[in-house]
Structure formats: C-alpha cells, structure tokens
Write a protein that holds these residues in place. Sequence first.
Motif, PDB file in Angstrom:
ATOM      1  N   GLY A 230       0.772  -1.235   0.000  1.00  0.00           N
ATOM      2  CA  GLY A 230       0.000   0.000   0.000  1.00  0.00           C
ATOM      3  C   GLY A 230       0.800   1.280   0.000  1.00  0.00           C
ATOM      4  O   GLY A 230       0.222   2.363  -0.170  1.00  0.00           O
ATOM      5  N   ARG A 231       2.094   1.196   0.169  1.00  0.00           N
ATOM      6  CA  ARG A 231       2.919   2.390   0.343  1.00  0.00           C
ATOM      7  C   ARG A 231       2.781   3.374  -0.824  1.00  0.00           C
ATOM      8  O   ARG A 231       2.837   4.598  -0.616  1.00  0.00           O
ATOM      9  N   THR A 232       2.613   2.864  -2.042  1.00  0.00           N
ATOM     10  CA  THR A 232       2.568   3.753  -3.207  1.00  0.00           C
ATOM     11  C   THR A 232       1.150   3.995  -3.720  1.00  0.00           C
ATOM     12  O   THR A 232       0.971   4.614  -4.765  1.00  0.00           O
ATOM     13  N   GLY A 233       0.134   3.502  -2.998  1.00  0.00           N
ATOM     14  CA  GLY A 233      -1.251   3.729  -3.402  1.00  0.00           C
ATOM     15  C   GLY A 233      -1.910   2.545  -4.072  1.00  0.00           C
ATOM     16  O   GLY A 233      -3.108   2.562  -4.329  1.00  0.00           O
ATOM     17  N   SER A 253       6.330  -2.924   5.741  1.00  0.00           N
ATOM     18  CA  SER A 253       4.932  -2.689   6.114  1.00  0.00           C
ATOM     19  C   SER A 253       4.133  -3.967   6.285  1.00  0.00           C
ATOM     20  O   SER A 253       3.063  -3.941   6.898  1.00  0.00           O
ATOM     21  N   LEU A 254       4.617  -5.086   5.763  1.00  0.00           N
ATOM     22  CA  LEU A 254       3.858  -6.334   5.823  1.00  0.00           C
ATOM     23  C   LEU A 254       3.517  -6.722   7.254  1.00  0.00           C
ATOM     24  O   LEU A 254       2.454  -7.281   7.513  1.00  0.00           O
ATOM     25  N   VAL A 308      -4.242   6.936   0.624  1.00  0.00           N
ATOM     26  CA  VAL A 308      -2.808   7.152   0.387  1.00  0.00           C
ATOM     27  C   VAL A 308      -2.612   8.207  -0.693  1.00  0.00           C
ATOM     28  O   VAL A 308      -1.796   9.131  -0.554  1.00  0.00           O
ATOM     29  N   ASN A 309      -3.346   8.080  -1.769  1.00  0.00           N
ATOM     30  CA  ASN A 309      -3.199   9.045  -2.863  1.00  0.00           C
ATOM     31  C   ASN A 309      -3.651  10.447  -2.445  1.00  0.00           C
ATOM     32  O   ASN A 309      -3.045  11.447  -2.845  1.00  0.00           O
ATOM     33  N   LYS A 310      -4.698  10.521  -1.633  1.00  0.00           N
ATOM     34  CA  LYS A 310      -5.137  11.826  -1.130  1.00  0.00           C
ATOM     35  C   LYS A 310      -4.079  12.450  -0.232  1.00  0.00           C
ATOM     36  O   LYS A 310      -3.761  13.645  -0.352  1.00  0.00           O
ATOM     37  N   ARG A 311      -3.498  11.639   0.653  1.00  0.00           N
ATOM     38  CA  ARG A 311      -2.463  12.139   1.561  1.00  0.00           C
ATOM     39  C   ARG A 311      -1.196  12.518   0.806  1.00  0.00           C
ATOM     40  O   ARG A 311      -0.488  13.457   1.199  1.00  0.00           O
ATOM     41  N   HIS A 312      -0.909  11.789  -0.265  1.00  0.00           N
ATOM     42  CA  HIS A 312       0.231  12.151  -1.115  1.00  0.00           C
ATOM     43  C   HIS A 312       0.109  13.602  -1.566  1.00  0.00           C
ATOM     44  O   HIS A 312       1.076  14.375  -1.480  1.00  0.00           O
ATOM     45  N   GLY A 334       8.179  11.272  -5.662  1.00  0.00           N
ATOM     46  CA  GLY A 334       7.847  10.033  -4.981  1.00  0.00           C
ATOM     47  C   GLY A 334       6.531   9.466  -5.471  1.00  0.00           C
ATOM     48  O   GLY A 334       5.907   9.968  -6.416  1.00  0.00           O
ATOM     49  N   MET A 335       6.103   8.399  -4.813  1.00  0.00           N
ATOM     50  CA  MET A 335       4.837   7.740  -5.119  1.00  0.00           C
ATOM     51  C   MET A 335       4.105   7.501  -3.809  1.00  0.00           C
ATOM     52  O   MET A 335       4.705   7.047  -2.827  1.00  0.00           O
ATOM     53  N   GLY A 336       2.804   7.790  -3.795  1.00  0.00           N
ATOM     54  CA  GLY A 336       2.033   7.550  -2.586  1.00  0.00           C
ATOM     55  C   GLY A 336       2.642   8.236  -1.389  1.00  0.00           C
ATOM     56  O   GLY A 336       2.949   9.432  -1.420  1.00  0.00           O
ATOM     57  N   LEU A 337       2.855   7.460  -0.320  1.00  0.00           N
ATOM     58  CA  LEU A 337       3.462   8.013   0.892  1.00  0.00           C
ATOM     59  C   LEU A 337       4.895   7.528   1.074  1.00  0.00           C
ATOM     60  O   LEU A 337       5.349   7.238   2.179  1.00  0.00           O
TER      61      LEU A 337
END
Length: 406
Positions: A230-233, A253-254, A308-312, A334-337
């Motif tokens: 999920g780190r990149t959305g 993150s797993l 994630v994308n919104k927070r990015h 970067g990508m996502g968060l």
Amino acid sequence: MTEQVTRATFDEVMAPNYAPAAMIPVRGEGSRVWDQEGKEYIDFAGGIAVTALGHSHPTLVETMREQAGKLWHLSNVMTNEPALRLAKKLTEKTFADRVFFANSGGEANEAAFKLARRYAFDHFGPEKNEIISFYQSFHGRTLFTVSVGGQPKYTEGFAPVPGGITHCEYNDIDALKALISDKTCAVVMEPIQGEGGIIPAAPEFAKQVRALCDEHKALLVFDEVQSGVGRTGTLYAYEQTGVTPDILTTAKSLGNGFPVAAMLATEEVAKSLAVGTHGSTYGGNPLAAAIAEAVIDIVDTPEVLEGVNKRHQLFVDELTAINDKYHVFKDIRGMGLLMGAEVTDELAGHAKDFLAHAADEGLFVLVAGPNVVRFAPSLIIPEADIKEGFERFERAVAKTVADLKK
C-alpha cells in the motif's frame, strides 16, 4: 523491578554500528510517539516505511494477543494455519503462485537471488549466473544482498564479496542493454529506489527492462520491501508500472513492525526452490503470519489505498508551500506516501540537518542519502497530524536555513 536505561546505556552495551538519537521513544499511538521525558512527536518516518498502520493499531494488538495465546512457533517440518491463510491471500492479490516466508527484507532478497540463480542452473546450466542491479539500489545487509545493492560504501571492508554481480544506471535502458547477455540470470530492481533517493522507475524503462529480460531468458526481480503493502497507493507498486515481475520481495509494512517478510514467485520459477534448497527457522511462524494477514486485510481496501493518494497530494502541497517560502528543495518527488524532497545544490550534504531540527521540533523524518529528506508516514495518518507535522517541519526548515547562514 525494571532496570532504568538511558541513551548512555547504548554506548555501554550495544555494538557501535548505529548512532541513535539522544531521546528514547517509549510509547506510540497512531502517528504520535512519546519519549522517556514525555515529549510528543509526530511520526512522518514510519520506522523507515514500516508502521503503515501507525503505532499500537487496535486490530493488530488484538490479533497478536489472540494468536499469542494459541501458537507462537513451530518448526518448518510442519505448516500452520495463519501462514497458509496469508500465503493464499498474497497469491490471490498478486501475480504470484507461490510464497516463501522469511523475517526481513534482506532475507527475502537473499532467497530471491538464490532462487534466480538456482532457476537458471536448473534450466540453462551453471554459466548463466550473472545478476544485474542498479547503482544506488539497496537490497539488504547480508553479504549477498549488500553486494547486489548498488552502493559500494556498504561492502567496503567486507571483501571478498560474491561475484557475478554488475551494476548500471537506473532509468538508463541503453546502459542495461550494454550489460545484459545470455549469461544474465536476473535483473533486480526497485520500482522506486528508496535509499537511493526516492526515484521512481520511468514506466517505459520498466517495460523495456521486462522486454530485455524476456529476450535473454533472465528473470525480473522486483524488490518491493519498501514500496509494497500500500505504500505507493496500490497494494504493490508493480501494479502501476504495467510490468509483471517473476519474483517479488516484500517486508517492512507487511508486519507493521513485527518481523515478517515474503518472497513471491510464479509457479514455474518457484519449482527450483525444491525441498532442502533453502529455509528459515522463524519464517512463516504463526504469530508473524497472523499479524501480516491482519495488515493485508486492512491495507488492501479502497478506503486505505485511495487515502494514500489523497495524503500524497497533501504532502506535495505542504512541501511546495514551504519551499515557495524558503527555496530549499530543487525537487519534490515520490509515489504515494514514499516521498523525497531533494535539497538545492547550495544545501548539498545537509539533508540530515533537516532531520535533526525536525526532531527538536517534535517531528520524525528521514533522509535518503545526503541530499534527500524522506517521508514515509503511516498510510492512515490523520490529516490533522499532517497539518501539525508540517507546521513543525517549517520551523525545522527555518532553523536549518538560519544555521547555514551563520
């Protein structure tokens, strides 16, 4: 009675390979952390892209308690229910057909690189053993993985290192074309370089890497230890590249901080990891697997991934506003968060100064090399914490600029 320890205790009893901060965190909740003195911090670091669901997430705490009351560990001469459930979910949600569990990203990558060579050995013979990876990449701290990694400083003093490994420039397909051959067994890449400066792979580059691997019958290994879960959305970053690897590694993150990792592979490739070829004492233990399953269940939802994308965008907007005022960054990417802000040429080498001043202001951030400030917060960090965190970060930026003008 619990013995009192301080930062000085570290210097007395720990190996000197780390230089930890003066403060010692003792408690965390969500995206907030408190130290021994009761000082509060907002966490934009996420334990280096690990605590994807923040600290002390209630579902994960309950999952751990429940599983701890059942089974913690079994030998790998038998399997267990949590590991099977987790493996089933990972294969259902990705390209992969088979899973090998380990305890860390380095271990997952060690397994991936061994598998790549074993597959080539089984199908083409011992001469097809060369691995190509990219400069500034990072793949772990074992002697094999640190050799595949593209940062010579991490192998200095540890020679002789494993051979049959070459490196080329990231996002430079001509450099790869010049190196790859029918002796290449695998190309190893991060879809977004983390330690190397938060540099995403250009989509066309990733597709051309895949094509070159196919042409030379080499495997494509994606290291998603930092970019995954999920780190990149998306659940894994490869989904955004239009490219499917043969092997993928995942950790960080797993487990949201609990040690767990996995190597994912297609059925055809995984066949070469036959009985006795590789193993792990703790890999896939029921306690780790139960926690990881709960993480996957929470993260792989529209609510979290869209968040994630919104927070990015919130991070981009806040960093841009600060930069418009102080002119300290020449690139925000970067990508996502998983985000990086590269300092200007005038501030080259001073990314760590932003980290130090941020900590003074009650904020955790990271660096990615000497010139990039890195941000890898919880995927569900509250918007109020983002706003307050950047208020603290702006004060840290102001202090950094003032110090450098002295």
